[in-house]
Design an enzyme around this catalytic site. Structure first.
Site, PDB file in Angstrom:
ATOM      1  N   HIS A   1       0.830  -1.206   0.000  1.00  0.00           N
ATOM      2  CA  HIS A   1       0.000   0.000   0.000  1.00  0.00           C
ATOM      3  C   HIS A   1       0.868   1.262   0.000  1.00  0.00           C
ATOM      4  O   HIS A   1       0.541   2.251  -0.666  1.00  0.00           O
ATOM      5  CB  HIS A   1      -0.915   0.017   1.222  1.00  0.00           C
ATOM      6  CG  HIS A   1      -1.937  -1.072   1.244  1.00  0.00           C
ATOM      7  ND1 HIS A   1      -1.836  -2.152   2.092  1.00  0.00           N
ATOM      8  CD2 HIS A   1      -3.078  -1.259   0.526  1.00  0.00           C
ATOM      9  CE1 HIS A   1      -2.877  -2.941   1.903  1.00  0.00           C
ATOM     10  NE2 HIS A   1      -3.639  -2.435   0.961  1.00  0.00           N
TER      11      HIS A   1
ATOM     12  N   SER B   1      -2.800  -8.135   2.807  1.00  0.00           N
ATOM     13  CA  SER B   1      -3.262  -8.007   4.189  1.00  0.00           C
ATOM     14  C   SER B   1      -3.606  -9.362   4.782  1.00  0.00           C
ATOM     15  O   SER B   1      -3.561  -9.545   6.005  1.00  0.00           O
ATOM     16  CB  SER B   1      -4.477  -7.076   4.245  1.00  0.00           C
ATOM     17  OG  SER B   1      -4.143  -5.779   3.790  1.00  0.00           O
TER      18      SER B   1
END
Length: 287
Positions: free
Chosen positions: A44, A193
């Site tokens: 990210h 994630s």
């Protein structure tokens, strides 16, 4: 950095900030959106840094979208680490938009939705029915809310990127889609994630996905069948990994290619590693 949870604030904040930073035709007046579901990691950060490099006001959205989780999926246990995410974004993002579900869907989840079409029912869509309808719906809402000039996505979610691009084209949305290459661990595992769900044994086995893709890439000279065979052999040698799908798709249409296909393609893989489902892909060219 401004952190916002309310639609009434975000609806004009990004654009107002952009206009205040410079003339309407200057890079500073550009709004660049990075949509995320939080639980941020180095992948990210790479997206946000790319957004910064584009110039303008960087808006990062953090929203675990219930519409893109099906029955029995991991909505309830999906990691929510807002404080850590905000700390990570400090100095990188100009605006963080972190709404509650009730803020995004005040009429409930039966509100108007975008449908992903036929390609949305393939591959990830076949394994996760309704997932892409939910994803496109929230992305369309975020485009309307933040009014970005550019939106940044990661190549790891190749089918998502394709469908967002199709939505932008089909609905004539005034947004440019920027795509950033997949960020990987030293052993090749794509950052996700969901990697935090992996126990030690599963983590060791998870790199099988990227190694299978590498084996497929190395076999490209032999054509589509050789690519799939090489990748499948690697996966089948690791008992902790249970293959969901392994497929080659045309980069333009995202449809499965014919055995005699020649040209640019994506090699896609999805598998369960222990109890955790992971996806990955690589660009390939079949001669």
């Amino acid at each position: 950095m401004t952190v916002i949870a309310c639609l009434r604030e975000i609806l004009s904040t990004a654009r107002r900030t952009a206009v205040a930073e410079g003339a309407s035709d200057a890079p500073a007046s550009r709004v660049v959106l990075v949509p995320t579901m939080g639980a941020l990691h180095e992948g990210h950060v790479r997206l946000v840094n790319h957004a910064r490099d584009l110039g303008g006001i960087v808006v990062v959205s953090i929203f675990v979208n219930p519409l893109q989780f099906g029955p029995g999926e991991d909505l309830d246990r999906y990691p929510r680490t807002l404080d850590a995410d905000v700390a990570l974004l400090d100095g990188l993002a100009d605006v963080v938009f972190a709404p509650a579900a009730a803020e995004m869907y005040p009429q409930g989840e039966s509100s108007t939705r975008v449908t992903a079409g036929a390609v949305g029912g393939l591959f990830e869509g076949a394994s996760r029915p309704g997932h892409f309808d939910g994803m496109l719906t929230v992305v369309a809402k975020l485009f309307g809310i933040a009014q970005p000039d550019v939106a940044v996505f990661g190549q790891k979610d190749a089918q998502q990127v394709h469908l967002v691009g199709r939505m932008v084209d089909d609905l004539n949305l005034p947004v440019t889609i920027a795509v950033v290459d997949t960020v990987r661990e030293p052993d090749g595992l794509a950052l996700s994630s969901r990697n935090r769900y992996l126990d030690a044994d599963a983590r060791a086995a998870a790199a099988t996905l990227s190694r299978a893709l590498a084996d497929g890439v190395a076999a490209c000279a032999g054509g589509a069948a050789a690519v799939l065979t090489a990748a499948r052999v690697r996966v089948e040698a690791e008992p902790v990994v249970r293959l969901d799908y392994l497929v080659i798709v045309d980069q333009g249409t995202f449809r499965e290619v014919a055995p005699n296909y020649h040209g640019p393609a994506f090699l896609l893989i999805a598998a369960r590693v222990g109890s955790t489902r992971l996806i990955d892909n690589e660009r390939i060219t079949l001669p």
